[in-house]
Design a protein around this motif. Sequence first.
Motif, short mmCIF file in Angstrom:
data_model
loop_
_atom_site.label_atom_id
_atom_site.label_comp_id
_atom_site.label_asym_id
_atom_site.label_seq_id
_atom_site.Cartn_x
_atom_site.Cartn_y
_atom_site.Cartn_z
N THR A 263 41.49 59.56 -29.96
CA THR A 263 41.06 58.35 -29.41
C THR A 263 41.01 58.52 -27.89
N ALA A 264 41.80 59.05 -27.34
CA ALA A 264 41.35 59.41 -25.90
C ALA A 264 39.95 60.04 -25.57
N ALA A 265 39.85 60.86 -26.39
CA ALA A 265 38.33 61.42 -25.96
C ALA A 265 37.30 60.28 -26.10
N TYR A 266 37.41 59.59 -27.32
CA TYR A 266 36.37 58.64 -27.63
C TYR A 266 36.44 57.40 -26.45
N SER A 267 37.66 57.42 -26.10
CA SER A 267 37.64 56.33 -24.94
C SER A 267 36.91 56.62 -23.61
N ALA A 268 37.05 57.98 -23.33
CA ALA A 268 36.14 58.23 -22.16
C ALA A 268 34.98 58.25 -22.42
N ARG A 269 34.50 58.45 -23.79
CA ARG A 269 32.87 58.38 -23.80
C ARG A 269 32.64 57.06 -23.84
N LEU A 270 33.42 56.20 -24.35
CA LEU A 270 32.83 54.67 -24.22
C LEU A 270 32.99 54.06 -22.87
N ALA A 271 33.89 54.61 -22.08
CA ALA A 271 34.27 54.05 -20.76
C ALA A 271 32.83 54.36 -19.75
N ALA A 272 32.04 55.22 -20.36
CA ALA A 272 30.98 55.49 -19.45
C ALA A 272 29.79 54.60 -19.99
N LEU A 273 29.81 53.72 -20.85
CA LEU A 273 28.84 53.04 -21.16
C LEU A 273 28.92 51.67 -20.34
N PRO A 274 27.66 51.02 -20.06
CA PRO A 274 27.51 49.80 -19.41
C PRO A 274 28.56 48.54 -19.53
N GLU A 275 28.99 47.66 -19.03
CA GLU A 275 30.00 46.76 -19.27
C GLU A 275 29.34 45.95 -20.34
N ALA A 276 28.41 45.61 -20.35
CA ALA A 276 27.78 44.69 -21.42
C ALA A 276 27.63 45.53 -23.07
N SER A 277 27.60 46.89 -22.93
CA SER A 277 27.83 47.51 -24.08
C SER A 277 29.30 47.37 -24.77
N ARG A 278 29.95 47.70 -23.79
CA ARG A 278 31.48 47.95 -23.91
C ARG A 278 31.97 46.45 -24.42
N ARG A 279 31.52 45.55 -23.95
CA ARG A 279 31.92 43.94 -24.49
C ARG A 279 31.32 43.86 -25.88
N HIS A 300 25.87 36.39 -29.02
CA HIS A 300 25.28 34.95 -28.39
C HIS A 300 25.95 33.98 -27.81
N HIS A 301 27.39 33.92 -28.34
CA HIS A 301 28.32 33.21 -27.69
C HIS A 301 28.79 33.85 -26.30
N LEU A 302 28.52 35.06 -26.22
CA LEU A 302 28.92 35.67 -25.01
C LEU A 302 27.55 35.91 -24.13
N SER A 303 26.51 35.31 -24.43
CA SER A 303 25.35 35.26 -23.70
C SER A 303 24.76 36.79 -23.58
N LEU A 304 25.13 37.61 -24.73
CA LEU A 304 24.61 38.88 -24.82
C LEU A 304 23.49 38.81 -26.03
N ASP A 305 22.52 39.75 -25.79
CA ASP A 305 21.57 39.78 -26.90
C ASP A 305 21.58 40.97 -27.76
N GLY A 306 20.62 40.87 -28.76
CA GLY A 306 20.66 42.08 -29.69
C GLY A 306 19.90 43.38 -29.05
N GLU A 307 19.54 43.32 -27.80
CA GLU A 307 19.14 44.62 -27.25
C GLU A 307 20.34 45.60 -27.04
N VAL A 308 21.26 44.94 -26.67
CA VAL A 308 22.60 45.87 -26.41
C VAL A 308 22.79 46.79 -27.64
N LEU A 309 22.59 46.24 -28.79
CA LEU A 309 22.85 46.92 -30.11
C LEU A 309 21.88 48.05 -30.13
N LEU A 310 20.64 48.29 -29.56
CA LEU A 310 19.66 49.11 -29.87
C LEU A 310 20.00 50.30 -28.82
N ALA A 311 20.91 49.81 -27.73
CA ALA A 311 21.31 50.79 -26.70
C ALA A 311 22.65 51.70 -27.31
N LEU A 312 23.31 50.73 -28.06
CA LEU A 312 24.60 51.45 -28.61
C LEU A 312 24.16 52.56 -29.79
#
Length: 616
Positions: A263-279, A300-312
């Motif tokens: 879990t810690a290893a994954y957290s370190a990997r996810l921590a490097a993502l942009p803030e929008a991706s983490r949200r 959309h309720h968080l003012s994020l669009d589907g493009e962030v899913l493409l990046a993930l």
Amino acid sequence: MSFPGGSCGDAWAWTVWAAVAWRGAGSSAPAPCGCSTGAKRSLLLHGEPGIGKSALLEKAVAQAAGMTVLRATAIEMEAELAFAGLGELVRPVEQLISRLPSVQARALRTALSLEEGHIPDGVTLGAATLTLLTDAAATTPVLVAVDDAHWMDEASTDALLFAFRRLKAEAVAVLVTARDGEGCRFTEAGLPTLALTGLEPAAAATLVQRVADVPADSEPFKRLYRETAGNPLALLEAAPALRNPEWAVQPPEGPLPVGPRLTAAYSARLAALPEASRRALTVAAAGYTEEAAVLVAALHHLSLDGEVLLALEAANVIDRSGGKVRFVHPLLRAAAYHMAGAEQRREAHRALAGALADRNGPVDRDQHSWHLAAAAAEPDLTTASALADTAARARDRGALPAAVRAYERAADLSPLPVDRGRHLLAAAEVAQLAGLGDQALALAEAATNATDDVTVRAGATGLRSQILLVRQPPRRVHDQLVDMAVQLEAVQAVPLLVAAAGAACMGGAIAQARVTADRASALACNGEAAAFDHSAALMRAHTMMLAGERREAAAVFHSCEKFLAATDPLSIGVEVTSFSAMDLMWLEQFPAARTLLERAIRCARRIGACERLVPT
């Protein structure tokens, strides 16, 4: 990997054989692990996180060409949602439900929220699941694949285990994966099991060399292998550290605790993502569903669009195939959720609740209320009421443990003491129906301590008396209830006196029972406790029968005929129902007695009230 009783190749042969065992006696394929052909077509793969359970299941699915694949992946967030796993599993063959016997079809449609109503009982639902699998396999062999079964909701687990244990010569193979140490009921059901352990050193070295060019005989690799015990996922996550020359000379840290370290290893990997991706990941991890449309609406309720899913997806964190949004590994979901702060998690649940607000299906309403509850940082009356409605629906659908948890959470979120006590009492009543006596006692005591409301306190006292009646001498219970009734007004005292009279009857104190029943009936007839007058009258009639006053008792039963024909037998107490049926038989009114008992049994089975079905 190595397994008890054979090599990785043997284990995989067992898995593939289980998936094609539908060929039956005509198959020329040998039965691995000493099993006779057709004897065992179920297999439970279990082991620690990252050991390869899901990978083997995926390979079995890929090998199941020409078969109907019914699969479900349980997720931790859905563990509270009754029948979520069953619904996902049988969705590809929902059209076959209409072919089932009408009682079974109705039970399955109700469980899956395809129609409103009550599930007749767990046996009927389990039989419906078995019949559906059998019908699906009539023309095409079926592979049932359940991944991460340790997170499967209890209601789905009950129905599936009922069906799995009764599969015989049907063309159905079952493959289930479960994590060790999670208390999975599938591991206790007697299914054939295969414990997965780590890779052998040579195989581990081949895997590690995909990400780090380190010789298998080097000290860094040997230390990594010791700490991971050959766990494939742990090897892959830790292997990049081998590129650091200082890693090999650091002081040993002992065995690698796979869960936290991964879990810690994954957290370190996810921590490097942009803030929008983490949200966005927090929202996906918090979801009770993998439906892409719900996630996109929440973003959309968080003012994020589907493009962030493409990046993930490009970062190989999620998979968006088939209209779903799935994490590529369950530990990624856990890491994404738990690495987020408390307020960020609440934000995600609020967004998901908003995405579901306009949906009216029962499952959508339940998910909406649980998201509201998870988003609440303080008591909230609206959220508590919504969760109580979810609890009531779970109770009606026979998911009693889920109903208890929902009522408890509704109590936590209730700002008023009286509402808190009312929800705790409801949780105690459902726990008693489920046969969870100790939990029901604790909840009833909590309800008493939560409020001074006399109705709640009287109800909790009566509930405790019903439970204690089988744990303490009946005459002692009678005296306790009578003492409590003295302190209450008539409307609260009547049910306690009725229960006290029943306790005296069980203890053989007939004269004492008659006095107490007369008192209850007198209070009920004064106009202030009309809701209890029939129960009090029926208990009084029972004491008359015990005292030999047959004609007087018959007159009371005649006046209560319509009440007994219309009321829910569970709502008037098991003592009143059972005593009334007994009295009707003594009066030779056998059809009426049988009708009353059959209705009581149907009501108990409908909601899985096992406590009510135990002979007394």
